[in-house]
Write a protein that holds these residues in place. Structure first.
Motif: not given
Length: 287
Positions: A55-62
């Motif tokens: 929950p402390n990190q953003k998660n992006y998808i390339r």
């Protein structure tokens, strides 16, 4: 956000390691780090990673580039996991951003995600054509949040035998870097510096990251967990910068009708005030 840590989309082990770092965001990669015959399998693994995110990190998808025929399949697999954003490689201007935005409109609706909440970060300098489109982001979807530059794919596009000597980028790559920074500023989005490829040279990484922040980049991509703390520290204003910025803000507060003030023998005007306010804002958000 200061640091974006790339994680191969098919490696649960590296994902678990990345979650333990202080990276502000992870980029779960379905593109370059995945072998062609593993692309489909990586989608499912990446989807599971989204369910296990910190929950402390953003998660992006390339995702894979629009011209590969794989983008829609990538999005169909990962969007139900509600990623914070999508990283679009080999992006050439506003048309590509808007193309992806239309896909996201549909996938958000299908997955019950609030409309327009999935951000877009573009990798904007990976081909010669993309570099020529760096001033063509006017009218891009408001989903556009950040622009990243990269030198490795660009070298192949240009036919260059190398992109740097003794750690210093050659002219064409510096041009791409600077145009990406300027274009991001013009578009009002975050400029993201490229990765450092030498895993073990942390001194060079620190120098590169500090130079990027001084130039106006607000974040940096990294490819190894041990780069995260160095980059995070480099993108924090120093105590000296904060103290000087406070002096500037106070001087103008004490002289609200003045366009120019004198501090320690230096003439300071309103652009300096705006810069000082940005530094103080960065410092307050990250402390």
């Amino acid at each position: 956000m200061r640091s974006f840590l790339f994680v191969p989309g098919d490696s649960v082990r590296k994902f678990e390691s990345a979650k333990k770092t202080a990276a502000d965001a992870l980029i779960l990669d379905l593109e370059d780090s995945i072998a062609p015959d593993q692309k489909v399998a990586a989608r499912g693994i990446t989807r599971d990673m989204l369910d296990a995110r910190s929950p402390n990190q953003k998660n992006y998808i390339r995702v894979n580039a629009l011209d590969t025929g794989l983008t829609l399949g990538d999005l169909a697999a990962v969007m139900p996991g509600r990623p914070d954003g999508i990283v679009l490689p080999k992006c050439a201007g506003a048309a590509d951003v808007n193309h992806l935005a239309l896909y996201l409109d549909a996938f958000e609706a299908a997955s019950g995600i609030e409309q327009d909440t999935t951000r877009i970060v573009v990798v904007a300098t990976e081909t010669a054509r993309a570099v020529t489109k760096l001033l063509d982001f006017e009218g891009a979807s408001p989903r556009l949040w950040g622009m990243m530059w990269g030198a490795e794919d660009l070298a192949a596009s240009l036919g260059a035998s190398r992109n740097r000597t003794n750690g210093r980028y050659h002219g064409p790559f510096l041009l791409a870097r600077d145009l990406c920074l300027i274009s991001a500023a013009a578009a009002g989005v975050v400029a993201i510096d490229t990765i450092a490829t030498d895993i073990d040279d942390l001194a060079a990484l620190r120098e590169e990251a500090i130079a990027a922040r001084h130039d106006g980049f607000l974040s940096k991509a990294v490819i190894h967990p041990k780069h995260v703390d160095v980059v995070n520290a480099a993108f924090m204003p120093t105590e000296e910068e904060i103290a000087w910025s406070r002096k500037i803000v106070k001087a103008f507060a004490d002289n609200p009708d003045s366009g120019v003030v004198k501090i320690d023998g230096k003439m300071i005007d309103k652009p300096h005030l705006r810069a000082a306010e940005k530094i103080l804002a960065l410092g307050s958000r990250r402390r």
